[in-house]
Design a protein around this motif. Sequence first.
Motif, PDB file in Angstrom:
ATOM      1  N   SER A 117       0.832  -1.172   0.352  1.00 11.84           N
ATOM      2  CA  SER A 117       0.222  -0.204  -0.399  1.00 11.84           C
ATOM      3  C   SER A 117       1.070   1.392  -0.267  1.00 11.84           C
ATOM      4  O   SER A 117       2.025   1.129   0.672  1.00 11.84           O
ATOM      5  CB  SER A 117      -0.450   0.306   1.511  1.00 11.84           C
ATOM      6  N   ALA A 118      -0.203   2.615  -0.311  1.00  6.93           N
ATOM      7  CA  ALA A 118       0.684   3.427  -0.460  1.00  6.93           C
ATOM      8  C   ALA A 118       2.050   4.113   1.056  1.00  6.93           C
ATOM      9  O   ALA A 118       2.977   4.752   0.887  1.00  6.93           O
ATOM     10  CB  ALA A 118       0.097   4.424  -1.523  1.00  6.93           C
ATOM     11  N   ALA A 119       0.872   3.732   2.208  1.00  2.00           N
ATOM     12  CA  ALA A 119       1.041   4.660   3.083  1.00  2.00           C
ATOM     13  C   ALA A 119       1.722   4.036   3.471  1.00  2.00           C
ATOM     14  O   ALA A 119       3.860   4.271   3.751  1.00  2.00           O
ATOM     15  CB  ALA A 119      -0.120   4.422   4.286  1.00  2.00           C
ATOM     16  N   GLU A 120       2.840   1.661   3.232  1.00  4.25           N
ATOM     17  CA  GLU A 120       3.063   2.324   4.145  1.00  4.25           C
ATOM     18  C   GLU A 120       4.700   1.631   2.532  1.00  4.25           C
ATOM     19  O   GLU A 120       5.301   2.063   3.853  1.00  4.25           O
ATOM     20  CB  GLU A 120       2.550   0.303   3.662  1.00  4.25           C
ATOM     21  N   LYS A 121       4.603   2.333   1.360  1.00  5.89           N
ATOM     22  CA  LYS A 121       5.857   1.991   0.666  1.00  5.89           C
ATOM     23  C   LYS A 121       6.264   2.948   0.919  1.00  5.89           C
ATOM     24  O   LYS A 121       7.775   3.332   1.322  1.00  5.89           O
ATOM     25  CB  LYS A 121       4.679   2.072  -0.115  1.00  5.89           C
ATOM     26  N   ASP A 122       5.829   4.731   1.766  1.00 10.73           N
ATOM     27  CA  ASP A 122       6.186   5.635   1.707  1.00 10.73           C
ATOM     28  C   ASP A 122       7.612   5.703   3.479  1.00 10.73           C
ATOM     29  O   ASP A 122       8.205   5.681   3.019  1.00 10.73           O
ATOM     30  CB  ASP A 122       5.783   6.955   1.918  1.00 10.73           C
ATOM     31  N   ARG A 123       6.165   4.390   4.065  1.00 16.66           N
ATOM     32  CA  ARG A 123       7.611   4.587   5.145  1.00 16.66           C
ATOM     33  C   ARG A 123       8.287   3.379   5.121  1.00 16.66           C
ATOM     34  O   ARG A 123       9.751   3.674   5.949  1.00 16.66           O
ATOM     35  CB  ARG A 123       6.424   4.178   6.235  1.00 16.66           C
ATOM     36  N   ARG A 124       8.392   2.903   4.441  1.00 17.67           N
ATOM     37  CA  ARG A 124       9.334   1.748   4.099  1.00 17.67           C
ATOM     38  C   ARG A 124      11.013   2.054   3.738  1.00 17.67           C
ATOM     39  O   ARG A 124      11.490   1.918   3.683  1.00 17.67           O
ATOM     40  CB  ARG A 124       8.979  -0.149   4.480  1.00 17.67           C
ATOM     41  N   VAL A 125       9.932   3.121   2.567  1.00 19.33           N
ATOM     42  CA  VAL A 125      11.298   3.367   1.317  1.00 19.33           C
ATOM     43  C   VAL A 125      12.008   5.132   2.627  1.00 19.33           C
ATOM     44  O   VAL A 125      13.057   4.756   2.355  1.00 19.33           O
ATOM     45  CB  VAL A 125      11.248   4.552   0.839  1.00 19.33           C
ATOM     46  N   MET A 126      11.616   5.919   3.306  1.00 14.90           N
ATOM     47  CA  MET A 126      11.629   6.105   4.384  1.00 14.90           C
ATOM     48  C   MET A 126      13.882   5.930   5.716  1.00 14.90           C
ATOM     49  O   MET A 126      14.190   6.349   5.781  1.00 14.90           O
ATOM     50  CB  MET A 126      11.120   7.224   5.388  1.00 14.90           C
ATOM     51  N   ASP A 127      11.989   4.686   5.698  1.00 16.45           N
ATOM     52  CA  ASP A 127      13.613   3.435   7.147  1.00 16.45           C
ATOM     53  C   ASP A 127      14.105   3.063   6.067  1.00 16.45           C
ATOM     54  O   ASP A 127      15.446   3.852   6.890  1.00 16.45           O
ATOM     55  CB  ASP A 127      12.548   2.818   7.262  1.00 16.45           C
ATOM     56  N   ALA A 128      14.285   2.741   4.926  1.00 20.36           N
ATOM     57  CA  ALA A 128      15.500   2.394   4.099  1.00 20.36           C
ATOM     58  C   ALA A 128      16.734   3.310   3.729  1.00 20.36           C
ATOM     59  O   ALA A 128      17.748   2.920   4.030  1.00 20.36           O
ATOM     60  CB  ALA A 128      14.902   1.610   3.070  1.00 20.36           C
ATOM     61  N   LEU A 129      15.984   4.626   3.369  1.00 21.68           N
ATOM     62  CA  LEU A 129      17.042   5.526   3.497  1.00 21.68           C
ATOM     63  C   LEU A 129      17.717   5.761   4.891  1.00 21.68           C
ATOM     64  O   LEU A 129      18.474   6.285   4.220  1.00 21.68           O
ATOM     65  CB  LEU A 129      15.964   6.202   3.044  1.00 21.68           C
ATOM     66  N   GLU A 130      16.384   5.839   6.356  1.00 23.96           N
ATOM     67  CA  GLU A 130      17.608   6.207   6.888  1.00 23.96           C
ATOM     68  C   GLU A 130      18.797   5.111   7.665  1.00 23.96           C
ATOM     69  O   GLU A 130      19.485   5.860   7.828  1.00 23.96           O
ATOM     70  CB  GLU A 130      16.251   6.296   8.166  1.00 23.96           C
ATOM     71  N   VAL A 131      18.291   3.875   6.600  1.00 23.79           N
ATOM     72  CA  VAL A 131      19.420   3.062   7.258  1.00 23.79           C
ATOM     73  C   VAL A 131      20.376   3.587   6.740  1.00 23.79           C
ATOM     74  O   VAL A 131      22.408   3.409   7.283  1.00 23.79           O
ATOM     75  CB  VAL A 131      18.805   1.841   7.350  1.00 23.79           C
ATOM     76  N   VAL A 132      20.368   3.725   5.487  1.00 20.37           N
ATOM     77  CA  VAL A 132      21.334   3.759   4.781  1.00 20.37           C
ATOM     78  C   VAL A 132      22.237   5.693   4.918  1.00 20.37           C
ATOM     79  O   VAL A 132      22.929   5.857   4.076  1.00 20.37           O
ATOM     80  CB  VAL A 132      22.026   3.462   3.523  1.00 20.37           C
ATOM     81  N   GLN A 133      21.562   5.981   5.241  1.00 20.92           N
ATOM     82  CA  GLN A 133      21.639   7.558   5.955  1.00 20.92           C
ATOM     83  C   GLN A 133      21.990   8.645   4.456  1.00 20.92           C
ATOM     84  O   GLN A 133      22.609   9.356   4.224  1.00 20.92           O
ATOM     85  CB  GLN A 133      23.075   8.150   6.267  1.00 20.92           C
TER      86      GLN A 133
END
Length: 374
Positions: free
Chosen positions: A113-129
């Motif tokens: 879903s769009a909401a989960e997608k946005d959250r997971r993308v930002m989480d993954a980008l946070e992990v790699v700074q």
Amino acid sequence: MSTAVVIENIVKTYQAGLPPAVDGVSLRIEPGELSFLLGPSGCGKTTLLRMVAGFFEPTGGRILFRTPAGERDVTHLPPNKRNTGMVFQSYALWPHMTVAQNVAFGLEIRKVSAAEKDRRVMDALEVVQMAQYAERKPNALSGGQQQRVALARALVIRPDVLLLDEPLSNLDAKLRIELRSEIRRICKSSGITTIYVTHDQKEALSMADQVAIMKAGKLIQCGHPEELYRRPGSRFVAEFLGETNFISGKVVSSDARGCLVHTAFGELRSATKWAGGADVSVSLRPEALRLGTSVAASSALGHSVLQGRVTDRVYLGELAQMSVELKPAANATMSAQAGQSVLKLAVLNPPAVGGTGDAVELAVAPEDVVVVGA
Ligand code: ATP
């Protein structure tokens, strides 16, 4: 739930009549472990990694993904059914998409879903700074930043197994060193079982939980980096993992503590267990040879002592690199083989002794005298 990868007797022959590219390799990678495939060019590491990814079909053997909930035989599954994430040497980002869109791609085809997608993308980008670069296009990023995005794209799908194929080899030397610890931190904090291919020994030694060393399609030795460096099982592994000196000798006695090796330059006590009577090579790392220690003190510690003369010395500040020509032992029953009488030394915080031409003694502890077979 973390996944173990079990590789059982896997074979890959590209063409009948040619030797297999991967020749009966069996290997186990524990859940959450960062495991390296290391070896010279053409040894089969990429072929093995791509069989785990599902890009190449094995000629024989099995690949299993095992969790406490059960076991999946993935040997013949297509890549998109395995739930693996892959990072390549070339970052393979789409130039027309933003960083966020590149990372989101794997989730779109999984219908998240769009909401989960946005959250997971930002989480993954946070992990790699890289969260602050979410709206940039890849061509406005450095090589190291692009590789972080490629890593985020692989992590965002929450793979069971992460596969990295020489991910740092397109980056300059300084960045490669910086990203080593970064990638290790990311893999360990996410707890994903990771297989990493490289031909760079330092990369493997500095990052790995386990290193599998390959040669001509075969697995030669597998273990923790320190174990492989300090206790190589063969001449090939000793030489492949850093610099070393070899001296030939014969095992003259053997007991529970190790063995005694007779060489043309004197006797060496080794902590390696080896059968008496065998003709062997002994590996002595340059940094394991101590300079100028008195014979009496060294002998009392159970260290062996070799005598020689310095033939070359290069002062590098914190250390000096030296060459020492060994003196044949008076009572030696064997003669030196060609090319082995000069040892390389790396002496940290070098003392004033040991200029070119000086006679010196070299002491070495039994655990640093590693018998590797003839
Ligand atoms: P490198 O570090 O150079 O990438 P590698 O250890 O990853 O090497 P592989 O790429 O797995 O080695 O190749 C192993 C062997 O298989 C090599 O002898 C190579 O020439 C051969 N090989 C690889 N791909 C193919 C192919 N598609 N068809 C035929 N032979 C291949």
